[in-house]
Design an enzyme around this catalytic site. Structure first.
Site, mmCIF file in Angstrom:
data_model
loop_
_atom_site.group_PDB
_atom_site.id
_atom_site.type_symbol
_atom_site.label_atom_id
_atom_site.label_comp_id
_atom_site.label_asym_id
_atom_site.label_seq_id
_atom_site.Cartn_x
_atom_site.Cartn_y
_atom_site.Cartn_z
ATOM 1 N N GLU A 112 49.266 44.123 28.797
ATOM 2 C CA GLU A 112 50.218 43.961 29.915
ATOM 3 C C GLU A 112 51.629 44.401 29.514
ATOM 4 O O GLU A 112 52.490 44.553 30.378
ATOM 5 C CB GLU A 112 50.208 42.507 30.428
ATOM 6 C CG GLU A 112 50.973 41.480 29.598
ATOM 7 C CD GLU A 112 50.256 41.067 28.310
ATOM 8 O OE1 GLU A 112 49.229 41.672 27.941
ATOM 9 O OE2 GLU A 112 50.766 40.130 27.647
ATOM 10 N N HIS A 134 48.398 42.831 23.569
ATOM 11 C CA HIS A 134 48.960 42.617 24.907
ATOM 12 C C HIS A 134 48.947 43.883 25.761
ATOM 13 O O HIS A 134 49.991 44.547 25.879
ATOM 14 C CB HIS A 134 50.429 42.200 24.772
ATOM 15 C CG HIS A 134 50.653 40.838 24.202
ATOM 16 N ND1 HIS A 134 50.859 39.733 24.991
ATOM 17 C CD2 HIS A 134 50.713 40.411 22.923
ATOM 18 C CE1 HIS A 134 51.036 38.678 24.224
ATOM 19 N NE2 HIS A 134 50.953 39.057 22.962
ATOM 20 N N CYS A 153 45.915 37.179 23.352
ATOM 21 C CA CYS A 153 46.735 36.576 22.302
ATOM 22 C C CYS A 153 46.646 35.046 22.326
ATOM 23 O O CYS A 153 45.610 34.496 21.983
ATOM 24 C CB CYS A 153 48.160 37.103 22.407
ATOM 25 S SG CYS A 153 49.036 37.001 20.856
HETATM 26 N N1 GLN Z 1 51.617 33.006 17.945
HETATM 27 C C1 GLN Z 1 51.235 32.524 19.234
HETATM 28 C C2 GLN Z 1 50.302 31.312 19.117
HETATM 29 O O1 GLN Z 1 49.853 30.996 18.040
HETATM 30 C C3 GLN Z 1 50.543 33.625 20.036
HETATM 31 C C4 GLN Z 1 51.521 34.758 20.268
HETATM 32 C C5 GLN Z 1 51.299 35.516 21.544
HETATM 33 O O2 GLN Z 1 50.597 35.084 22.460
HETATM 34 N N2 GLN Z 1 51.955 36.636 21.627
HETATM 35 O O3 GLN Z 1 50.040 30.682 20.085
#
Ligand code: GLN
Length: 190
Positions: A174, A172, A80
């Site tokens: 995790e 994710h 992410c």
């Molecule tokens: N929206 C976050 C970003 O732009 C990422 C979200 C996440 O890691 N769950 O950094």
């Protein structure tokens, strides 16, 4: 015993640590300094907020050592926000972070309605049985360079990809009760 680090700046750190503890032959290490970075055989960049993590990397003088480690072969998996840190291009913003992976990402790509969601998806590279995927204000990849391979798509958008020693996922693993993705990173990359 192999050591897999988790970048310990901000975000879902303990959750990755817990998953890594379940894997045989793997010792998790929280990485906040250059010294710790030098000790690991692989590194997870967790989800969280990429802007905050980018700032903390600079504050702790870790941006350059980390970029160098990745460019010289350290296996890395960005989940992410971690994917955003690795991307060479981020749509709609000039600020970049590690810039090691030849992908363009769209932050918060699912808009407000689908802000966070989960689904199950077969990813043949990882397992025969569908994996649970959890998306939280997730990015996806809008452009892939020549050396980048798409590993998984959801609704036609690339949400998991690999390039050499780098793995990225919009979701994710995790935050699920499934350790197959961590196993995949440990087995194939580290
Ligand atoms: N929206 C976050 C970003 O732009 C990422 C979200 C996440 O890691 N769950 O950094």
């Amino acid at each position: 015993m192999k050591r897999i680090g988790i970048l310990g700046m901000q975000g879902a750190i303990e959750e990755h640590e817990e998953k890594l503890r379940k894997l045989e032959g793997i010792e998790p290490v929280i990485v906040k300094t250059r010294e710790k970075l030098a000790e690991v055989d692989g590194l997870i960049l967790p989800g969280g907020e990429s802007t905050a993590m980018g700032r903390l990397l600079n504050y702790f003088d870790l941006t350059e050592p980390l970029k160098h480690a990745i460019e010289t072969g350290l296996p890395v998996w960005g989940t992410c926000a971690g994917m955003i840190l690795l991307a060479k291009d981020i749509e709609g913003q000039d600020e970049r972070y590690l810039c090691t992976m030849d992908i363009t990402v769209r932050r918060n790509a699912y808009g407000s309605q689908l802000d966070s969601f989960s689904c199950r998806k077969e990813i043949p590279e990882i397992s025969k049985d569908p994996l649970p995927l959890v998306f939280i204000r997730a990015p996806y990849i809008t452009k892939l360079g020549q050396k980048v391979q798409a590993v998984a798509e959801v609704d036609g958008n690339v949400v998991c990809a690999e390039q050499e020693n780098m793995l990225v996922s919009s979701f994710h693993p995790e935050l699920t009760d499934d350790a197959r993705f961590h196993e995949y990173f440990a087995r194939k990359f580290v």
